[in-house]
Design a protein around this motif. Sequence first.
Motif, PDB file in Angstrom:
ATOM      1  N   ARG A   4     -14.962 -13.594  65.491  1.00  0.00           N
ATOM      2  CA  ARG A   4     -14.242 -12.356  65.161  1.00  0.00           C
ATOM      3  C   ARG A   4     -14.117 -12.298  63.641  1.00  0.00           C
ATOM      4  O   ARG A   4     -13.569 -13.217  63.034  1.00  0.00           O
ATOM      5  N   THR A   5     -14.655 -11.260  63.021  1.00  0.00           N
ATOM      6  CA  THR A   5     -14.561 -11.118  61.571  1.00  0.00           C
ATOM      7  C   THR A   5     -13.229 -10.463  61.206  1.00  0.00           C
ATOM      8  O   THR A   5     -12.864  -9.427  61.769  1.00  0.00           O
ATOM      9  N   VAL A   6     -12.512 -11.081  60.287  1.00  0.00           N
ATOM     10  CA  VAL A   6     -11.231 -10.580  59.816  1.00  0.00           C
ATOM     11  C   VAL A   6     -11.520  -9.582  58.695  1.00  0.00           C
ATOM     12  O   VAL A   6     -12.158  -9.931  57.703  1.00  0.00           O
ATOM     13  N   THR A   7     -11.048  -8.364  58.855  1.00  0.00           N
ATOM     14  CA  THR A   7     -11.350  -7.306  57.887  1.00  0.00           C
ATOM     15  C   THR A   7     -10.148  -6.969  57.021  1.00  0.00           C
ATOM     16  O   THR A   7      -9.003  -7.330  57.331  1.00  0.00           O
ATOM     17  N   GLU A   8     -10.435  -6.243  55.931  1.00  0.00           N
ATOM     18  CA  GLU A   8      -9.359  -5.708  55.083  1.00  0.00           C
ATOM     19  C   GLU A   8      -8.425  -4.836  55.923  1.00  0.00           C
ATOM     20  O   GLU A   8      -7.204  -4.889  55.760  1.00  0.00           O
ATOM     21  N   ALA A   9      -9.011  -4.034  56.809  1.00  0.00           N
ATOM     22  CA  ALA A   9      -8.204  -3.145  57.646  1.00  0.00           C
ATOM     23  C   ALA A   9      -7.286  -3.935  58.577  1.00  0.00           C
ATOM     24  O   ALA A   9      -6.144  -3.526  58.812  1.00  0.00           O
ATOM     25  N   PHE A  46      -1.859  -5.314  59.969  1.00  0.00           N
ATOM     26  CA  PHE A  46      -0.874  -6.330  60.331  1.00  0.00           C
ATOM     27  C   PHE A  46       0.321  -6.285  59.387  1.00  0.00           C
ATOM     28  O   PHE A  46       1.470  -6.395  59.824  1.00  0.00           O
ATOM     29  N   ALA A  47       0.064  -6.102  58.098  1.00  0.00           N
ATOM     30  CA  ALA A  47       1.151  -5.987  57.120  1.00  0.00           C
ATOM     31  C   ALA A  47       2.039  -4.793  57.454  1.00  0.00           C
ATOM     32  O   ALA A  47       3.274  -4.891  57.414  1.00  0.00           O
ATOM     33  N   ALA A  48       1.428  -3.671  57.800  1.00  0.00           N
ATOM     34  CA  ALA A  48       2.200  -2.475  58.135  1.00  0.00           C
ATOM     35  C   ALA A  48       2.983  -2.666  59.438  1.00  0.00           C
ATOM     36  O   ALA A  48       4.142  -2.252  59.534  1.00  0.00           O
ATOM     37  N   LEU A  49       2.369  -3.294  60.413  1.00  0.00           N
ATOM     38  CA  LEU A  49       3.004  -3.491  61.717  1.00  0.00           C
ATOM     39  C   LEU A  49       4.195  -4.445  61.623  1.00  0.00           C
ATOM     40  O   LEU A  49       5.236  -4.212  62.228  1.00  0.00           O
ATOM     41  N   GLY A 106      -0.953 -15.903  58.367  1.00  0.00           N
ATOM     42  CA  GLY A 106      -1.121 -16.969  59.359  1.00  0.00           C
ATOM     43  C   GLY A 106      -0.888 -16.475  60.776  1.00  0.00           C
ATOM     44  O   GLY A 106      -1.616 -16.843  61.701  1.00  0.00           O
ATOM     45  N   MET A 107       0.110 -15.626  60.947  1.00  0.00           N
ATOM     46  CA  MET A 107       0.407 -15.113  62.289  1.00  0.00           C
ATOM     47  C   MET A 107      -0.684 -14.169  62.781  1.00  0.00           C
ATOM     48  O   MET A 107      -0.899 -14.053  63.988  1.00  0.00           O
TER      49      MET A 107
END
Length: 155
Positions: A22-27, A32-35, A61-62
């Motif tokens: 699973r590639t972790v994206t900027e989006a 996640f920051a917004a949520l 990390g979460m």
Amino acid sequence: MNRIAEPFDELEVGTALHSDGRTVTEADIAAFAALTWDVHPVHTDQEWAAASPFGGRIAHGMLVLSFAMGLVGPCLERSRVVAVRRVTDATFRAPVRPGDTIHLEARVARLVEIDDGTGLVSWKGRVLTHRGDCAMSVGLDILWRRALVCEEVMA
């Protein structure tokens, strides 16, 4: 990816699980920051993060732990899994950066009978990046069906 479909009584300590990537994206990081309202600049501010010990932005990390939980799902026969009961020993070992592809490797560490219908499968795993870095180690205790109702009726 391998799929684990055995009932509890057929599982063995050492059974291995290997997820897809699973590639972790900027989006992903921004969402996640917004949520979560975790807008620490190490996640959200490239200039600030560049001056940090990490040398750039990193995933929460979460978020990595959440992705690990999502990566394990397709590897397990859903009709066997009752619930995730506990996450243990989550240790963040290396940063995950935007663009990193992660996957989960885990092994059954312990099997505990709970009752006639369920057992507890304890997995010990690692989230690895495409570079082979261990981003985190984690334990997962999953409540597992001993046999499916249709198997009992057919027996």
